[in-house]
Write a protein that holds these residues in place. Structure first.
Motif, PDB file in Angstrom:
ATOM      1  N   PHE A 155      43.164  34.797  25.894  1.00 39.43           N
ATOM      2  CA  PHE A 155      43.630  36.103  25.421  1.00 39.43           C
ATOM      3  C   PHE A 155      44.593  36.752  26.418  1.00 39.43           C
ATOM      4  CE2 PHE A 155      39.976  35.580  22.588  1.00 39.43           C
ATOM      5  CZ  PHE A 155      40.585  35.890  21.392  1.00 39.43           C
ATOM      6  N   ALA A 156      44.376  36.495  27.702  1.00 40.24           N
ATOM      7  CA  ALA A 156      45.301  37.047  28.712  1.00 40.24           C
ATOM      8  C   ALA A 156      46.700  36.480  28.512  1.00 40.24           C
ATOM      9  CB  ALA A 156      44.786  36.730  30.110  1.00 40.24           C
ATOM     10  N   LYS A 157      46.781  35.217  28.130  1.00 43.50           N
ATOM     11  CA  LYS A 157      48.093  34.593  27.878  1.00 43.50           C
ATOM     12  C   LYS A 157      48.804  35.268  26.705  1.00 43.50           C
ATOM     13  CE  LYS A 157      49.149  31.602  30.921  1.00 43.50           C
ATOM     14  NZ  LYS A 157      50.375  31.849  31.695  1.00 43.50           N
ATOM     15  N   LEU A 158      48.013  35.719  25.722  1.00 45.92           N
ATOM     16  CA  LEU A 158      48.626  36.403  24.577  1.00 45.92           C
ATOM     17  C   LEU A 158      49.186  37.766  24.986  1.00 45.92           C
ATOM     18  CD1 LEU A 158      46.235  35.592  21.581  1.00 45.92           C
ATOM     19  CD2 LEU A 158      48.189  34.311  22.412  1.00 45.92           C
ATOM     20  N   TYR A 159      48.723  38.262  26.125  1.00 49.77           N
ATOM     21  CA  TYR A 159      49.271  39.516  26.668  1.00 49.77           C
ATOM     22  C   TYR A 159      50.389  39.244  27.682  1.00 49.77           C
ATOM     23  CZ  TYR A 159      45.620  42.449  24.636  1.00 49.77           C
ATOM     24  OH  TYR A 159      44.802  43.142  23.762  1.00 49.77           O
ATOM     25  N   ASP A 160      50.838  37.985  27.753  1.00 48.62           N
ATOM     26  CA  ASP A 160      51.956  37.606  28.634  1.00 48.62           C
ATOM     27  C   ASP A 160      51.629  37.711  30.123  1.00 48.62           C
ATOM     28  OD1 ASP A 160      53.747  36.921  26.642  1.00 48.62           O
ATOM     29  OD2 ASP A 160      54.373  39.000  26.359  1.00 48.62           O
ATOM     30  N   LEU A 161      50.380  37.581  30.495  1.00 44.49           N
ATOM     31  CA  LEU A 161      50.034  37.635  31.923  1.00 44.49           C
ATOM     32  C   LEU A 161      50.315  36.274  32.572  1.00 44.49           C
ATOM     33  CD1 LEU A 161      48.596  40.292  31.079  1.00 44.49           C
ATOM     34  CD2 LEU A 161      46.707  39.628  32.534  1.00 44.49           C
ATOM     35  N   SER A 162      50.746  36.303  33.836  1.00 45.99           N
ATOM     36  CA  SER A 162      50.998  35.045  34.543  1.00 45.99           C
ATOM     37  C   SER A 162      49.653  34.464  35.007  1.00 45.99           C
ATOM     38  CB  SER A 162      51.877  35.299  35.762  1.00 45.99           C
ATOM     39  OG  SER A 162      51.153  36.049  36.714  1.00 45.99           O
ATOM     40  N   ASN A 163      49.669  33.193  35.401  1.00 50.51           N
ATOM     41  CA  ASN A 163      48.417  32.557  35.834  1.00 50.51           C
ATOM     42  C   ASN A 163      47.804  33.295  37.021  1.00 50.51           C
ATOM     43  OD1 ASN A 163      48.546  30.682  33.846  1.00 50.51           O
ATOM     44  ND2 ASN A 163      49.419  29.076  35.128  1.00 50.51           N
ATOM     45  N   PHE A 164      48.672  33.765  37.927  1.00 48.11           N
ATOM     46  CA  PHE A 164      48.185  34.493  39.100  1.00 48.11           C
ATOM     47  C   PHE A 164      47.513  35.800  38.672  1.00 48.11           C
ATOM     48  CE2 PHE A 164      49.011  37.748  42.369  1.00 48.11           C
ATOM     49  CZ  PHE A 164      48.242  37.209  43.391  1.00 48.11           C
ATOM     50  N   GLN A 165      48.187  36.528  37.776  1.00 42.16           N
ATOM     51  CA  GLN A 165      47.618  37.802  37.289  1.00 42.16           C
ATOM     52  C   GLN A 165      46.296  37.559  36.562  1.00 42.16           C
ATOM     53  OE1 GLN A 165      51.161  38.797  35.008  1.00 42.16           O
ATOM     54  NE2 GLN A 165      51.313  40.759  36.076  1.00 42.16           N
ATOM     55  N   ILE A 166      46.263  36.480  35.793  1.00 41.65           N
ATOM     56  CA  ILE A 166      45.046  36.187  35.016  1.00 41.65           C
ATOM     57  C   ILE A 166      43.869  35.920  35.963  1.00 41.65           C
ATOM     58  CG2 ILE A 166      43.949  34.532  33.435  1.00 41.65           C
ATOM     59  CD1 ILE A 166      46.708  34.165  32.133  1.00 41.65           C
ATOM     60  N   LYS A 167      44.138  35.114  36.984  1.00 42.70           N
ATOM     61  CA  LYS A 167      43.076  34.760  37.920  1.00 42.70           C
ATOM     62  C   LYS A 167      42.510  36.024  38.586  1.00 42.70           C
ATOM     63  CE  LYS A 167      42.080  31.461  41.506  1.00 42.70           C
ATOM     64  NZ  LYS A 167      42.541  30.827  42.701  1.00 42.70           N
ATOM     65  N   ARG A 168      43.451  36.883  39.021  1.00 41.95           N
ATOM     66  CA  ARG A 168      43.054  38.121  39.709  1.00 41.95           C
ATOM     67  C   ARG A 168      42.285  39.042  38.757  1.00 41.95           C
ATOM     68  NH1 ARG A 168      47.817  41.666  41.705  1.00 41.95           N
ATOM     69  NH2 ARG A 168      47.425  42.420  39.625  1.00 41.95           N
ATOM     70  N   LYS A 169      42.798  39.145  37.532  1.00 41.43           N
ATOM     71  CA  LYS A 169      42.204  40.049  36.546  1.00 41.43           C
ATOM     72  C   LYS A 169      40.789  39.583  36.156  1.00 41.43           C
ATOM     73  CE  LYS A 169      43.267  43.785  34.532  1.00 41.43           C
ATOM     74  NZ  LYS A 169      43.621  44.955  35.331  1.00 41.43           N
ATOM     75  N   ILE A 170      40.644  38.284  35.969  1.00 47.70           N
ATOM     76  CA  ILE A 170      39.322  37.758  35.593  1.00 47.70           C
ATOM     77  C   ILE A 170      38.316  38.014  36.721  1.00 47.70           C
ATOM     78  CG2 ILE A 170      38.003  35.635  35.096  1.00 47.70           C
ATOM     79  CD1 ILE A 170      40.378  34.629  33.488  1.00 47.70           C
ATOM     80  N   GLU A 171      38.750  37.796  37.955  1.00 47.31           N
ATOM     81  CA  GLU A 171      37.876  38.064  39.118  1.00 47.31           C
ATOM     82  C   GLU A 171      37.436  39.524  39.104  1.00 47.31           C
ATOM     83  OE1 GLU A 171      37.665  36.232  42.554  1.00 47.31           O
ATOM     84  OE2 GLU A 171      37.635  34.552  41.135  1.00 47.31           O
ATOM     85  N   GLU A 172      38.441  40.400  38.979  1.00 50.16           N
ATOM     86  CA  GLU A 172      38.202  41.847  39.074  1.00 50.16           C
ATOM     87  C   GLU A 172      37.275  42.324  37.936  1.00 50.16           C
ATOM     88  OE1 GLU A 172      41.908  44.050  38.762  1.00 50.16           O
ATOM     89  OE2 GLU A 172      40.775  45.781  38.004  1.00 50.16           O
ATOM     90  N   LEU A 173      37.624  41.960  36.717  1.00 48.73           N
ATOM     91  CA  LEU A 173      36.851  42.454  35.574  1.00 48.73           C
ATOM     92  C   LEU A 173      35.445  41.871  35.515  1.00 48.73           C
ATOM     93  CD1 LEU A 173      39.650  42.433  32.822  1.00 48.73           C
ATOM     94  CD2 LEU A 173      38.606  44.432  33.891  1.00 48.73           C
ATOM     95  N   SER A 174      35.352  40.584  35.853  1.00 49.92           N
ATOM     96  CA  SER A 174      34.024  39.960  35.784  1.00 49.92           C
ATOM     97  C   SER A 174      33.102  40.585  36.832  1.00 49.92           C
ATOM     98  CB  SER A 174      34.128  38.451  35.979  1.00 49.92           C
ATOM     99  OG  SER A 174      34.671  38.159  37.237  1.00 49.92           O
ATOM    100  N   HIS A 175      33.691  40.965  37.965  1.00 50.24           N
ATOM    101  CA  HIS A 175      32.903  41.624  39.002  1.00 50.24           C
ATOM    102  C   HIS A 175      32.475  43.016  38.528  1.00 50.24           C
ATOM    103  CE1 HIS A 175      31.489  42.525  43.011  1.00 50.24           C
ATOM    104  NE2 HIS A 175      32.166  43.658  42.954  1.00 50.24           N
TER     105      HIS A 175
END
Lengths: 264, 270
Positions: free
Chosen positions: A119-139
């Motif tokens: 779903f992050a890819k559908l929002y045009d996020l880069s792989n780096f942004q996705i990794k950071r975002k998943i870490e942050e939100l999951s925490h």
């Protein structure tokens, strides 16, 4: 005054399609449309927590779907962050995050991480942004221990938190939340509510459009409250405004709600 | 670039889902291989009987039918994939989540089907390799680029019909009359398992209105006999005609269907 959401005279009528025959024969039949939203006008400020309440079938979810460009209104206009829902669909969608109460709408055989990545890819996020975002939100949502588990193996509470995480992926300025605490236990619901109020609305200044049936959930949480019934917004304002309007400063939200629904 | 990344995300998603059903994954390929093997033995039985009908291709029945089996997978995928995947996403509830993102609906439609086309390509290659390695089918004369061009035109023309069918599903949820009609008639009249020349005159006429007739004829000429672009031009022009008429029509129909679904509220209904 800068408004995050401006709705004026919004009306939605449904004439459902039952079959191809009903579609072909439609011009010949005079079917009465179902009025889901009737002449709704609302103005919601940026950074505000706006709670929309009402019984089942009041038109709350229909309103969110129009504001998310998933439904077309029959009449009236609506803007999200200054973008018209009819003319600027892509810009509206980039400005919003949609968090539903139905925690099933993921890919059950994928892990939580794989679901969020997709779903992050559908929002045009880069792989780096996705990794950071998943870490942050999951925490923040306390699902970091479940990220590599398949969605089908998780409890309803974890699934619901994943729904919230997905809605926050694109760092949207406006968040539409349709009963987001539905499947959470009390401590989790309290944590998520605090997270919404303090972090999302407070620190980050996001506008929260929150639908709930649970009056306790809303009472000390919302900046503005609107009560919707049979497609119409019956009353809208701060809790104290609502109390003044029903001529009692001591009534609880539940009592105000019951009075308004009963009156109509 | 974003589009490619999104398409890659769709492929990854469907690959992970697909391999999570390991047994089904293997069975799909086994079933393709058994079909190829079955037709090899049928070709032994048919033998010289089929020869008069295959003189155009200067080949036996098995290479003829191998191309038909291998490439008819694209026909099925093009016709079924868009509508069945739209329905699957609707039932799962993920279509709404996708449509709430800024990703264009046309990209979503392509994205949800792209894995199916990749998988079909892998299956086609496996079927052809199986035929070459185990049944000594000679594809050494193949005009690769001409085959590729015909294949692309086949996918575009049939995908157009598939997209129109998805438009039906988007609005009405059930009933997929277009795909059913085309796939049923294409199997019988398109020359997948036998040359259309075998059909009685009246029925042969139907085959002229189905793009697969020209696709398979062109592919057989390009793969088995190495026909040049110039020699393949008549079939290519007809396929191009199907592409330029059907593709814009399918996009228009699909846009109208999305508009209608947004009015009726059926866009995300189960």
């Amino acid at each position: 005054m800068s408004y995050a959401i401006e709705i004026s005279g919004l009306t939605k009528e449904f004439l459902p399609l039952k079959s191809i025959y009903s579609f072909i024969l439609r011009p010949l039949k005079k079917e009465k449309p179902f009025l889901a939203i009737n002449n709704v006008s609302l103005h919601i400020k940026q950074g505000e927590i706006f709670c929309l309440m009402g019984p089942n079938g009041a038109g709350k979810t229909t309103l969110i779907k129009i504001l998310s460009c998933l439904l077309l209104p029959t009449k009236g206009r609506a803007e999200v962050m200054g973008y018209d829902v009819l003319k600027d669909e892509a810009k509206v969608k980039s400005s919003i995050g949609l968090i539903g109460g139905d925690e099933r709408n993921f890919y059950w055989r994928l892990t939580l991480r794989q679901n969020l990545y997709f779903f992050a890819k559908l929002y045009d996020l880069s792989n780096f942004q996705i990794k950071r975002k998943i870490e942050e939100l999951s925490h923040l949502l306390e699902i970091n221990g479940y990220l590599d588990k398949r969605f089908q193996e998780c409890s309803s509470g974890i699934k619901q938190r994943l729904t919230i995480a997905r809605g926050l992926l694109n760092d949207a300025k406006v968040l539409f939340m349709d009963e987001p605490l539905k499947s959470l236990d009390l401590p989790s619901a309290r944590n998520v509510k605090n997270f919404i109020k303090e972090k999302l609305a407070g620190e980050q200044g996001k506008t929260i459009f929150f639908i709930s049936h649970n009056l306790n959930e809303v009472e000390n949480f919302a900046d503005q409250i609107a009560i919707m019934h049979k497609g119409e917004v019956r009353i809208s304002g701060t809790l104290s405004y609502l109390r003044n309007n029903v001529n009692s400063s001591s009534l609880s939200l539940e009592e105000i709600y019951t009075n308004i629904i009963k009156d109509s | 670039m974003h589009i490619l990344e999104k398409m890659l995300a769709f492929i990854k998603r469907d690959f992970y889902i697909h391999i999570s059903y390991r047994i089904a994954f293997i069975f799909e390929w086994i079933s393709t291989l058994t079909t190829v093997a079955t037709f090899y033995f049928v070709s032994k039985l048919v033998g010289q009987t089929a020869a008069p009908y295959l003189s155009e291709y200067q080949t036996g029945y098995f290479p003829f039918v191998l191309i038909g089996i291998a490439f008819s997978g694209y026909l099925n995928t093009s016709l079924q994939s868009f509508s069945s995947n739209i329905r699957y996403e609707q039932l799962l509830g993920t279509l709404e989540a996708m449509l709430a993102t800024p990703t264009k609906i046309s990209h979503i439609i392509i994205g949800i089907s792209i894995w199916d086309f990749l998988f079909t390509s892998i299956t086609t290659i496996i079927a052809l390799l199986f035929g070459i390695l185990f049944f000594k089918v000679d594809l050494s004369q193949m005009n690769f680029f001409a085959s590729l061009v015909i294949l692309i035109m086949t996918i575009v023309s049939f995908s157009s019909i598939g997209i129109i069918s998805a438009a039906f599903i988007m609005v009405l949820k059930k009933g997929n009359p277009i795909s059913w009609l085309v796939s049923t008639f294409a199997g019988l009249f398109g020359g997948v398992f036998f040359p259309v020349e075998m059909l009685p005159k009246g029925l042969k006429l139907i085959s002229y209105f189905i793009p697969i007739t020209y696709s398979l004829r062109g592919l057989r000429h390009a793969i088995l006999q190495g026909y040049s672009f110039r020699m393949l031009l008549p079939d290519m022009i007809i396929l191009l005609f199907f592409c330029v008429t059907l593709f814009p029509l399918s996009i228009w129909v699909f846009k109208k269907a999305v508009e209608l679904a947004k009015v009726t509220g059926s866009l995300t209904h189960y």
